[in-house]
Design a protein around this motif. Sequence first.
Motif, mmCIF file in Angstrom:
data_model
loop_
_atom_site.group_PDB
_atom_site.id
_atom_site.type_symbol
_atom_site.label_atom_id
_atom_site.label_comp_id
_atom_site.label_asym_id
_atom_site.label_seq_id
_atom_site.Cartn_x
_atom_site.Cartn_y
_atom_site.Cartn_z
ATOM 1 N N VAL A 1 0.834 -1.205 0.000
ATOM 2 C CA VAL A 1 0.000 0.000 0.000
ATOM 3 C C VAL A 1 0.868 1.253 0.000
ATOM 4 O O VAL A 1 0.574 2.243 -0.692
ATOM 5 N N TRP A 2 1.950 1.215 0.757
ATOM 6 C CA TRP A 2 2.832 2.394 0.878
ATOM 7 C C TRP A 2 3.389 2.813 -0.474
ATOM 8 O O TRP A 2 3.599 4.006 -0.719
ATOM 9 N N THR A 3 3.643 1.872 -1.363
ATOM 10 C CA THR A 3 4.239 2.181 -2.677
ATOM 11 C C THR A 3 3.216 2.161 -3.800
ATOM 12 O O THR A 3 3.577 2.053 -4.970
ATOM 13 N N ILE A 4 1.948 2.274 -3.467
ATOM 14 C CA ILE A 4 0.899 2.138 -4.465
ATOM 15 C C ILE A 4 0.980 3.208 -5.549
ATOM 16 O O ILE A 4 0.630 2.986 -6.701
ATOM 17 N N PHE A 5 1.487 4.404 -5.207
ATOM 18 C CA PHE A 5 1.540 5.483 -6.184
ATOM 19 C C PHE A 5 2.588 5.250 -7.269
ATOM 20 O O PHE A 5 2.572 5.932 -8.290
ATOM 21 N N SER A 6 3.506 4.307 -7.052
ATOM 22 C CA SER A 6 4.484 4.019 -8.102
ATOM 23 C C SER A 6 3.804 3.490 -9.350
ATOM 24 O O SER A 6 4.345 3.599 -10.454
ATOM 25 N N ILE A 7 2.592 2.914 -9.200
ATOM 26 C CA ILE A 7 1.836 2.409 -10.346
ATOM 27 C C ILE A 7 0.642 3.304 -10.660
ATOM 28 O O ILE A 7 0.532 3.857 -11.756
ATOM 29 N N ILE A 8 -0.256 3.480 -9.700
ATOM 30 C CA ILE A 8 -1.456 4.274 -10.004
ATOM 31 C C ILE A 8 -1.101 5.739 -10.214
ATOM 32 O O ILE A 8 -1.853 6.479 -10.856
ATOM 33 N N GLY A 9 0.056 6.159 -9.698
ATOM 34 C CA GLY A 9 0.477 7.539 -9.915
ATOM 35 C C GLY A 9 0.713 7.859 -11.370
ATOM 36 O O GLY A 9 0.552 9.007 -11.814
ATOM 37 N N LEU A 10 1.084 6.842 -12.171
ATOM 38 C CA LEU A 10 1.313 7.075 -13.600
ATOM 39 C C LEU A 10 0.019 7.479 -14.300
ATOM 40 O O LEU A 10 0.019 8.376 -15.159
ATOM 41 N N GLN A 11 -1.093 6.831 -13.944
ATOM 42 C CA GLN A 11 -2.371 7.192 -14.559
ATOM 43 C C GLN A 11 -2.879 8.521 -14.014
ATOM 44 O O GLN A 11 -3.435 9.333 -14.759
ATOM 45 N N ILE A 12 -2.690 8.744 -12.718
ATOM 46 C CA ILE A 12 -3.088 10.034 -12.141
ATOM 47 C C ILE A 12 -2.300 11.165 -12.793
ATOM 48 O O ILE A 12 -2.835 12.249 -13.046
ATOM 49 N N ARG A 13 -1.024 10.919 -13.065
ATOM 50 C CA ARG A 13 -0.179 11.924 -13.721
ATOM 51 C C ARG A 13 -0.746 12.307 -15.079
ATOM 52 O O ARG A 13 -0.783 13.483 -15.447
ATOM 53 N N GLN A 14 -1.215 11.316 -15.831
ATOM 54 C CA GLN A 14 -1.793 11.604 -17.141
ATOM 55 C C GLN A 14 -3.109 12.360 -17.009
ATOM 56 O O GLN A 14 -3.380 13.304 -17.765
ATOM 57 N N GLU A 15 -3.923 11.966 -16.034
ATOM 58 C CA GLU A 15 -5.230 12.623 -15.865
ATOM 59 C C GLU A 15 -5.078 14.085 -15.485
ATOM 60 O O GLU A 15 -5.819 14.947 -15.957
#
Length: 891
Positions: A26-40
Amino acid sequence: MNSTAGPESTRALTASTLAFTVCFAVWTIFSIIGLQIRQELQLSETEFGLLVGTPILTGSLIRLVLGIWTDQYGGRLVLVSVMLSAALATFLLTSVDTYPMYLVAALGIGIAGGSFAVGIAYVSRWFPREKQGFALGIFGLGNVGAAVTKFTAPFVMVAFGWHTVAQIWAAALVVMAIIFWFATDDDPVLKSRLQAGAAPEPFMKQLEPLKNLQVWRFSLYYFFVFGAFVALALWLPRYMVGAYGFDVKTAGLMGAMYSIPGSLFRALGGWLSDRIGARRVMYWTFSVSAICTFILSYPPTEYIVHSAHGDINFNLSTGPVAFVLILFVLGIFMSLGKAAVYKHIPEYYPNNVGAVGGVVGMIGGLGGFLLPLTFGMLLDLTGLWSSCFMLLFVLVAVSLAWMHYAILQSYHHAAPQIDSISRDLPELADPSPLLLTEWNPEDESFWASTGKRIANRNLWISIPCLLLAFAMWMVWSVVVINLPNIGFKFTTNQLFWLTALPGLSGATLRIFYSFMVPIFGGRRWTTISTASLLLPAIWIGFAVQNPDTPYLLMLVLALLCGFGGGNFASSMANISFFFPQAKKGAALGMNAGLGNLGVSTVQFVVPLVITAGVFGALGGEPQLWIKDGVSKELWLQNAGFIWVPFIIAATIAAWFGMNDIASAKASFKDQAVIFKRKHNWLMCWLYTGTFGSFIGYSAGLPMLIKTLFPDLNPTQYAFLGPLVGALSRPVGGWLADKLGGARVTLWNFMVMTVAVFGVLHFMPHGGVGGDFTGFLSMFLLLFLTTGIGNGSTFRMIPVIFLTERQRAAPDRSEAAMAQARRDSAKESAAVLGFSSAIAAYGAFFIPKSYGTAISLTGNPDAALYCFIGFYLSCMLMTWWWYARKHAEMPC
């Protein structure tokens, strides 16, 4: 702890490892979902780095507190609370849609990262010393949670979207919390304490081991082996996509090739540390890591060799296969190093595993926050993907050099001396010659023969350290004026916030810094606090070079500048121990007055250095400023970079030239008695009127001039006020020594009140009128009185508390009077620090009052009338308690 490991120990270790795995995923979840959030959200590299690093920040900062709570209340309760809190934040992430709210949710998700400090303290209590390395290595396998996220999250995200990823991960935390609660039991140490009815060790007591430099050396090691591991785990998917053009799923899988060995081999590192020693494992780790990071740091380069038969072209670069293989090796050895670092902690600090493990984990986790953010800045500035590995190479080289130095020193001493262990480096056999075991400045013969020379040396090293601290604290007062000129789109109120926030954080830090000298020692704390100034100095230099730097990041950097504000409290407390009562006023006036010169220094030096490329190519490219058709170049980054070499020099001077005083040692509990002293709170109020005014006017004057007199350049005049205030402070101390502190302070507040009326008279109203010469003259008078008042109030404090302790002495014997002097010295030092902490809030409230008054009424008049009312209350208090005939405490 258990002398043998049984079924309960195995169950506790297994459940803790599984829980830590889920938390780390959970602590590193943004390493993956952050890529899509970055695009949005169309985030920049720096904004993306901040988003990815924010959970790491929370998880790092909370580790110290969670580690201590584990020692106090048990890991079972604390770890379940951590998992449930993080689960709630992860689920709520799916309900936000703006960048600031994503950051707020990310702060909550970061609580999961604090599970490491809880698990280390909890697991270590279940195993005997000879098996702790392996057990903690097994627990550290939970780092594989990062690989779990990288393997599975991309597929879930592509199929169902990133919201589903967050919901599944939140549900996993809740399930794991339930399993952990019913599968484990309280650790043996907690059970024994509960059965005995003993109270847990106080919070501040558990912080005492942190005064040892050894703890911070271990923290640097962990900053690399763990902080860099987390940073690369977060950064590698972005690196793979950008540097090698992979899609997100492939980048996640290849990034896992680094994360998996960086987790699985941690158990091997613990086993090796048990068998061959953690020190040898650390040598392997740093040596191999230095080689790997050096190879990876080399950017793709093309060469042309002019031969007799024509040009020969070839290139040197690391292909994707070689890159992944080297990363695999790097991950293995960083994993070994993580286990080796934590093998040291229960060995050296068996009764403080939570606190020491918490702070080491905190610093390591901060690496996971700071490094990705720095990677993004370096990429924005250099355009080199390999720049992140250049930074890591420097970091591991410094760690290796420091460790090797410490070990070499241990070989320079004979075996019989090993029992005399230095607190600085446990490998050193001799106690530090810089620790003064006998110190009595009230003894005239001692003072003349020895004391005066040592005290003056410490004073003259303290002054430049404090000057640099004030410079860093107030650097934003100059930087904000130039931000709009180079493309930053911040409002006037936002700029006032940037000016005010260093005052808020600096004042808050002073509360803690007030008590650090008797706990850590003046030399150690001056060194640590001065070195901490490097962080805002370097980061400001990078941040101001990019007009797209988010405002939130600028707020963080403004808060970091508060490190400089905190230094004053500890510096004044430290110097007060060195001088006899009759000379404290002048000595403290010199320390504070010349230290306060940092404010005018920064407001004078920065406008000069930002007009030239002082550091050449190393300092970065200039920014273009265009006004009224005229353009010029600015190097605003020099506002931060210019202080770096001086901070390094001052840090070295403090470490090798200052002294600790053994008799000045006191716990927080010993010093906390000041909170029961009425005169502590009275002097906080009065010192807010003097120093709070000095630092608040210093922070707010440049923006106030720019707002009220827009045709003038505030940097040409703003430095004059702090200069006058700083130079007049020693005069205030000298006058107080001669005439009495209360008398000088009373008349000083009268003049300050008149000066504010003068400011109101000469400033423009409604955008018309105003006399800048009169306005500036009244402010200079204000600064003069703040400086005099600073010196006189600080002269009052030692006199008040010496008189109070002498009155409370049981008799007038020499022993009772000597004890009264010792007690008063500790109390007055704490009050000097604490009152300066409260007063420092003026650096926040005064500029913020200007901004609020201007936004509500169109002018700052209301704020200035409030200041007049405050000064009248200070006059009344000074007269009643200290200056009138038959006053309760004449001084």
